[in-house]
Motif scaffolding. Structure first.
Motif, short mmCIF file in Angstrom:
data_model
loop_
_atom_site.label_atom_id
_atom_site.label_comp_id
_atom_site.label_asym_id
_atom_site.label_seq_id
_atom_site.Cartn_x
_atom_site.Cartn_y
_atom_site.Cartn_z
N ALA A 15 5.73 -4.99 -5.99
CA ALA A 15 6.66 -3.87 -5.80
C ALA A 15 6.20 -2.65 -6.58
O ALA A 15 6.24 -1.51 -6.08
CB ALA A 15 8.07 -4.28 -6.21
N THR A 29 3.07 -1.22 -4.87
CA THR A 29 3.43 -0.50 -3.64
C THR A 29 4.01 0.87 -3.95
O THR A 29 3.65 1.88 -3.32
CB THR A 29 4.45 -1.31 -2.83
OG1 THR A 29 3.86 -2.56 -2.44
CG2 THR A 29 4.86 -0.56 -1.56
N GLU A 30 4.88 0.92 -4.95
CA GLU A 30 5.49 2.20 -5.33
C GLU A 30 4.45 3.17 -5.88
O GLU A 30 4.47 4.36 -5.56
CB GLU A 30 6.60 1.96 -6.36
CG GLU A 30 7.45 3.20 -6.62
CD GLU A 30 8.63 2.90 -7.52
OE1 GLU A 30 8.86 1.71 -7.84
OE2 GLU A 30 9.33 3.85 -7.92
N GLN A 57 2.34 4.49 -3.04
CA GLN A 57 3.07 5.50 -2.29
C GLN A 57 3.04 6.84 -3.01
O GLN A 57 2.87 7.90 -2.39
CB GLN A 57 4.52 5.05 -2.07
CG GLN A 57 4.66 3.90 -1.08
CD GLN A 57 6.09 3.40 -0.99
OE1 GLN A 57 6.94 3.72 -1.81
NE2 GLN A 57 6.36 2.59 0.03
N GLU A 58 3.20 6.79 -4.33
CA GLU A 58 3.14 8.04 -5.10
C GLU A 58 1.75 8.64 -5.04
O GLU A 58 1.59 9.86 -4.91
CB GLU A 58 3.53 7.78 -6.56
CG GLU A 58 4.99 7.50 -6.75
CD GLU A 58 5.43 7.52 -8.20
OE1 GLU A 58 6.61 7.30 -8.46
OE2 GLU A 58 4.57 7.77 -9.09
N THR A 75 7.99 12.07 -8.89
CA THR A 75 7.38 10.77 -9.18
C THR A 75 8.12 10.10 -10.32
O THR A 75 8.90 10.72 -11.04
CB THR A 75 5.89 10.93 -9.55
OG1 THR A 75 5.78 11.88 -10.63
CG2 THR A 75 5.08 11.41 -8.37
N LYS A 76 7.84 8.84 -10.49
CA LYS A 76 8.48 8.03 -11.51
C LYS A 76 7.67 8.07 -12.79
O LYS A 76 6.44 8.16 -12.76
CB LYS A 76 8.60 6.59 -10.98
CG LYS A 76 9.29 5.61 -11.91
CD LYS A 76 9.39 4.27 -11.20
CE LYS A 76 10.08 3.22 -12.07
NZ LYS A 76 10.20 1.93 -11.35
N TRP A 131 6.01 6.17 -15.39
CA TRP A 131 5.51 4.79 -15.49
C TRP A 131 5.09 4.40 -16.90
O TRP A 131 4.54 3.31 -17.10
CB TRP A 131 4.33 4.60 -14.53
CG TRP A 131 4.71 4.68 -13.11
CD1 TRP A 131 4.72 5.79 -12.32
CD2 TRP A 131 5.16 3.61 -12.28
NE1 TRP A 131 5.15 5.49 -11.05
CE2 TRP A 131 5.42 4.15 -11.00
CE3 TRP A 131 5.39 2.25 -12.49
CZ2 TRP A 131 5.88 3.38 -9.95
CZ3 TRP A 131 5.83 1.48 -11.42
CH2 TRP A 131 6.07 2.05 -10.18
#
Length: 256
Positions: A185, A188-189, A192-193, A231-232, A234
């Motif tokens: 997961a 994948t994230e 995508q970013e 974006t996240k 991380w």
């Protein structure tokens, strides 16, 4: 004399239209051609007219017209007119505005900084993917060691503990699947970013190469392209492998 030149140019265009490239849908047509419109080769920011090869000739030969700024053909040249002065946007000098070329260079520099930031964000996310994959590999190794120990213990007990052995293996694998699903997961994230960032990077790169000053400014302002996509953070994200310690002894009833 101007009328004679236009008549001559039109006759010349008509006689050679079969040799010229006729404007197709999606292409900028010559504004001067009558009848069959030929494909424009250049647009003049002073005349605000697009010219085919024949009608462009005066701009290439007449000394006065040589000073006009030519660009690749574009549509909607009227949008480049100053509504106050009824002149091209680059020509009025009474406006209290920043010169177009100055704003263009400044915006190009900002786009360069944005590109560098996006590339740095992409690199950080690629490193995070490697970190997550390494965590999964370590978790796999731990799982393999624990399964091997479980097989060794339960084999000695034969059929009486086979069900317990299967339950043990299933429990460990379920824990490992949970770890892998979490890692997948995250990956994948992150991918995508990265995809969104690379898309924005391509847009920024294409705009940075543009020689059409006004088009670049209008696109940047309309799309807010200087800002990277959301974006996240991380920095603190980790894949924490499941703990397998003591799992084998739980099914053996140990310690007593």
């Amino acid at each position: 004399m101007v009328a004679q030149f236009r008549q001559s140019a039109q006759q010349k265009a008509s006689s050679s239209s079969s040799e010229q490239q006729v404007s197709k849908p999606g292409e900028v047509p010559c504004d001067v051609c009558t009848g069959t419109k030929l494909k424009a080769l250049k647009s003049c920011l002073v005349c605000l007219v697009s010219y085919c090869e024949i009608h462009l000739e005066p701009h290439l030969s007449a000394s006065r017209l040589k000073r006009h700024q030519l660009i690749d053909p574009v549509e909607n040249l009227e949008g480049r007119m100053c509504t106050e002065h009824d002149k091209p946007l680059e020509l009025p000098k009474t406006h209290d505005v920043v010169p177009l070329i100055e704003e263009y260079e400044e915006m190009k520099a900002e786009l360069g900084k944005t590109e560098a930031e996006i590339q740095q964000m992409i690199q950080k996310r690629r490193l995070k993917i490697l970190e997550i994959k390494q965590s999964v590999e370590l978790s796999d190794e731990d799982a393999d060691r624990e399964i091997a120990e479980g097989v060794q213990v339960f084999t000695s007990l034969r059929e009486s503990v086979e069900r317990g052995l299967n339950e043990l293996i299933n429990t460990i694998k379920e824990k490992q699947k949970t770890t892998e699903k979490q890692a997948e997961a995250f990956i994948t994230e992150l991918e995508q970013e990265i995809s969104e960032l690379m898309k924005r990077s391509t847009e920024v790169e294409q705009l940075s190469r543009s020689e059409d000053h006004l088009h670049l400014l209008q696109r940047v302002q309309s799309l807010n392209i200087q800002q990277p996509p959301p974006t996240k953070d991380w920095t603190e994200v980790r894949v924490r492998p499941s703990s397998y310690e003591g799992t084998t002894w739980e099914y053996q009833g140990w310690p007593p």
